[in-house]
Design a protein around this motif. Structure first.
Motif: not given
Length: 347
Positions: A315-338
């Motif tokens: 396995a490759a287990i996660g150790v670090r991420t940037d939540p802000d990058v994720f939320f910016d991407r989610l909001i842009e994609r789902v917002g545009r889609y909706a």
């Protein structure tokens, strides 16, 4: 080219947003949806999947019914976390779409055989369906391009028992079957594991929902407040925003009731984003196993990071991420889609 995604979910509030995120992503092609018993029954999960496809005006996507119970133990569901139907306060219209004649396990096997090396598997629920598929096709790990799993906890408190994460706890035997099956694969073919220690940093707040609604050009301003009565429901003009807001409100109330704050952990949409773009998550190789006999630790995921077991990483287990990058991407994609599906002037 868009990535072919085979999605296995136990929908589920955060699974719902994972599905919407993939539908909203031009770099994703959902080639099938397996419905896993977990948050609610497999039948209810399948109904939720079909209903979300309707709300999102999705093309025909095969939705298959998974096993009604785990491999060995009785099914335990979690309506107190996700609501009686698994989607919080959302009231989705009943779908006229029909379920596949194939089982979820057959969907896994047939899909990877039809597209060897070209399908990414994404599991955001218990691993039951995939384990059954592995019994039928032991070469499945080598036929997949990659597997992404939301589950487990490493050196981190569980959310079901003190040591155990929910998806693994529902069917620990299935989780062990899956991790064992990937032993000996090259590092770039081992499953990417988005465990609780990472996904609990992905905290959706009311401000994120407001931003999503604004990106969708939904009116009025979408407000979820901890001071709201539990009877308050969204009046958003955009159906995707309205239904998701009602779902996530329930989830935020649940987290508050358990002293975690008025927020919602977005475990599954994060895993969906990682399936499309693994660079969102810094990982390290590990040998992962699942405890099946411990009196206090049954269902615990244990990671050997230093080779003490003398077994190759699986396995490759996660150790670090940037939540802000994720939320910016989610909001842009789902917002545009909706916004595209439901232009303001037509609502």
């Amino acid at each position: 080219m868009a990535k072919r995604i085979l999605l296995d979910v136990d929908t589920g509030i955060d699974d719902s947003l994972a599905l919407i995120y993939l539908l909203a992503s031009p770099d994703a092609e959902i080639v099938g949806i397996a419905s896993s018993a977990g948050n609610v029954s497999a039948q209810q999960v399948a109904a939720n999947n079909l209903a979300w496809l309707d709300v999102c005006k999705a093309p025909d996507i095969e939705v298959a019914l998974g096993s009604a119970r785990p491999l060995v133990i009785p099914l335990v569901t979690t309506e107190e976390t996700h609501g009686p139907k698994g989607i919080g306060y959302a009231n989705l219209p009943e779908s006229a779409r029909t379920l596949s004649t194939r089982t979820a396990a057959d969907l896994w096997v047939d899909t990877v055989r039809a597209h060897p090396g070209a399908v990414t598997g994404l599991v955001t629920g218990p691993l039951t369906n995939l384990a059954i598929a592995l019994y039928r096709e032991p070469e499945l790990p080598r036929l997949l391009d990659r597997l992404v799993v939301m589950g487990g906890a490493f050196n981190y408190a569980g959310n079901t028992t003190p040591t155990t994460e929910w998806n693994i706890s529902v069917d620990p035997e299935a989780a062990k079957v899956v991790f064992d099956a990937f032993s000996g694969l090259p590092a770039d073919r081992c499953p990417i594991v988005c465990s609780l220690d990472i996904t609990e940093t992905i905290e959706m707040l009311p401000a994120h929902v407001a931003r999503l609604a604004a990106a969708a050009e939904s009116v009025p301003v979408e407000t979820i407040s901890p001071d709201d009565a539990r009877t308050v429901r969204s009046s958003a003009s955009n159906p995707i925003v309205r239904h998701f807001s009602d779902a996530v409100r329930f989830y935020m109330e649940f987290h508050r009731d358990y002293d975690q704050g008025f927020l919602a952990h977005m475990h599954d949409p994060f895993a969906a984003a990682v399936a499309l773009d693994p660079s969102l998550l810094v990982t390290r190789p590990a040998t992962v196993d699942v405890e099946l006999t411990g009196t206090l630790t049954r269902g615990m995921t244990v990671a050997d990071l230093t080779g003490m077991w003398g077994r190759p990483p699986n396995a490759a287990i996660g150790v670090r991420t940037d939540p802000d990058v994720f939320f910016d991407r989610l909001i842009e994609r789902v917002g545009r889609y909706a916004r595209t599906l439901y232009p303001a002037e037509t609502i």
